[in-house]
Write a protein that holds these residues in place. Structure first.
Motif, short mmCIF file in Angstrom:
data_model
loop_
_atom_site.label_atom_id
_atom_site.label_comp_id
_atom_site.label_asym_id
_atom_site.label_seq_id
_atom_site.Cartn_x
_atom_site.Cartn_y
_atom_site.Cartn_z
N LEU A 1 0.80 -1.26 -0.20
CA LEU A 1 -0.05 -0.02 0.02
C LEU A 1 0.96 1.24 -0.08
N PRO A 2 0.60 2.08 -0.76
CA PRO A 2 1.24 3.55 -0.74
C PRO A 2 1.19 4.06 0.65
N THR A 3 2.38 4.71 1.25
CA THR A 3 2.30 5.31 2.43
C THR A 3 1.81 6.65 2.46
N THR A 4 1.54 7.27 1.31
CA THR A 4 1.17 8.97 1.54
C THR A 4 -0.32 9.01 1.30
N VAL A 5 -1.11 7.95 0.80
CA VAL A 5 -2.74 8.17 0.56
C VAL A 5 -3.50 7.76 1.83
N TYR A 6 -3.40 8.88 2.65
CA TYR A 6 -4.69 8.49 3.79
C TYR A 6 -4.55 10.02 4.49
N GLY A 7 -5.96 10.12 5.18
CA GLY A 7 -6.05 11.33 6.03
C GLY A 7 -6.32 11.03 7.14
N ALA A 8 -6.41 12.05 7.97
CA ALA A 8 -6.41 11.82 9.81
C ALA A 8 -7.55 11.19 9.98
N GLU A 9 -8.75 11.41 9.27
CA GLU A 9 -10.03 10.60 9.64
C GLU A 9 -9.95 8.89 9.38
#
Length: 470
Positions: free
Chosen positions: A309-317
């Motif tokens: 999984l790419p490490t940069t594609v997520y938000g705090a929620e």
């Protein structure tokens, strides 16, 4: 015709002279109390220090002194200095010395005020004591220092006036050093003090990108430089100068691998469902709403039994805090809202402010399960509910949903948000090596080459190619 040509040349000459004309300025320092108060036109940023040993403002009785030190006149040409002074009506004597930098430019040996070296007569009214100068330029960092000492009562100083000139400001030129053999043309201010717009510099390099311009070249560092001026920003030079290109190498972030063991940490929760979604994983998207945990598509790559999984594609929620409560149980809390996720009525999810119920966590037992896959379950009223995936075709959405149907259970993957090592970014002015003009390999000289191809320039340095748009 000859006369017209001579006249035009004369006009051009006069114009150049006027552009460089000197402006006469007058600075006045008046003694008030035991201070020297500046008036008139003093250089911006200049300072004044006044010290007297006598008790009365501006008075020197026998043995007392006055010192006045001025700074910030760098480059000024002094044409005259006038001291407004007086004596007693029939007495008064002393000495004076004026220095500019390290040079003594005016001095009066100890003498009575009625001698020619002073005023030539005693005076109870303030009178001018003046001296003129030719080509007296204040050196950079040099001070104007006045020292006075009385030998007979009394001498008085009322003010010091300095007549000086400064050259008219000239537009500055900014040159650019890319530290490659690619060149950027200098830029000159349209008018003095207007500043220049710093140019773009686009370099096609697999490792480095142009970052900005700096006053000094930068040796490679992972510390983000503070004084870098970006392209297209307005830069105000104080003199002709050269700015240096700074390049940035963005550190590569490693891919995420699903956690092999689950401890107390923050995680991205993902369901592995390649038969439902072509990009393989569906990530939990936020807090519990209407008894469900909404899933959103997430791009992943399957490499053997690893789901990357790419490490940069997520938000705090999307972050959940998983706390290990025993060898086989955990609690799950939505980090942003601090609400625990647990079972509620009607076999839906609900939330709680406290960790009253725990999830059983076990490795997902299937031959085709990816590495790091787990299943979650919880008992309610004697029935075991698993965390499965529900697809509602009418809304075309996916949910995590408690289910008793084992066929709906999908492998759950947990990706730690903290156990990531990132390669730091690097910055330098020397992408081709610091100060390297030519190197050797196997006894052969390896030099730089430049090849023009239409609107592009190819730069080859030691076999490394960069493409520059002209």
């Amino acid at each position: 015709m000859l006369f017209c040509k001579i006249f035009r040349n004369f006009v051009r000459f006069c114009t150049r002279v006027m552009m460089k004309a000197l402006f006469l300025l007058i600075a006045l320092y008046t003694i008030t109390g035991k201070e020297a108060v500046a008036d008139g036109t003093v250089p911006p940023g200049s300072s004044c220090t006044y010290v007297q040993s006598g008790t009365k403002s501006g008075q020197m009785t026998a043995g007392n002194t006055i010192d006045l030190v001025l700074t910030g006149y760098d480059g000024a040409t002094i044409s005259s200095v006038t001291l407004m002074m007086r004596s007693n009506s029939s007495a008064g004597a002393g000495s004076m010395q004026l220095q500019v930098g390290e040079q003594t430019v005016w001095q009066i040996a100890d003498a009575a005020f009625n001698t020619a070296s002073w005023y030539g007569a005693y005076s109870s009214d303030f009178v001018p004591i003046e001296n003129t100068f030719t080509n007296l330029v204040v050196p950079d960092g040099g001070a104007i220092s006045l020292h006075m000492a009385a030998s007979v009562n009394s001498l008085y100083l009322q003010s010091v006036q300095i007549n000086y000139t400064i050259p008219a400001a000239q537009p500055c030129t900014v040159s650019f050093d890319t530290h490659t053999n690619l060149r950027v043309s200098p830029v000159t201010e349209q008018t003095a003090g207007a500043g220049v717009i710093l140019p773009e510099f686009q370099i096609y390099d697999a490792d480095w990108q142009f970052y900005g311009w700096a006053d000094n070249p930068l040796i490679e560092t992972t510390t983000k430089p503070l004084s870098v001026y970006p392209a297209q920003s307005l830069y105000h030079p104080s003199t002709d100068c050269t700015l240096h290109a700074v390049y940035k190498h963005t550190g590569e972030e490693p891919v995420w691998l699903a956690a092999d063991s689950i401890g107390t940490d923050t995680y991205i929760l993902a369901a592995y469902a390649p038969e439902l979604f072509a990009d393989h994983v569906l990530r939990a998207a936020g807090a519990v709403a209407d008894g469900h945990l909404l899933l959103q598509p997430g791009a992943a790559i399957v490499e053997g039994d690893e789901v990357v999984l790419p490490t940069t594609v997520y938000g705090a929620e999307e972050v959940y805090t998983v706390t290990r409560s025993s060898d086989t149980t955990v609690t799950i809390r939505h980090t942003a809202t601090s609400k625990y996720v647990t079972l509620g009525k009607s076999s839906n999810f609900t939330t709680s402010s406290t960790a009253t119920r725990h999830w059983q966590i076990t490795p997902y037992d299937a031959a085709d399960a990816p590495r790091g896959a787990y299943s979650l379950s919880q008992q309610l009223d004697g029935t075991t509910y698993y965390v499965g995936v529900d697809f509602q075709a009418s809304e075309y959405v996916f949910y995590l949903k408690p289910t008793t149907a084992v066929t709906n259970v999908k492998p759950l993957l947990l990706y730690s948000t903290t156990n990531i090592e990132r390669e730091p970014s690097a910055y330098t002015s020397y992408i081709n090596g610091e100060g390297v003009e030519q190197t050797t390999a196997d006894g052969q000289n390896m030099t730089d080459y430049t090849l023009d191809l239409g609107t592009y320039t190819i730069h080859i340095h030691n076999g490394k190619k960069t493409l520059q748009l002209k």
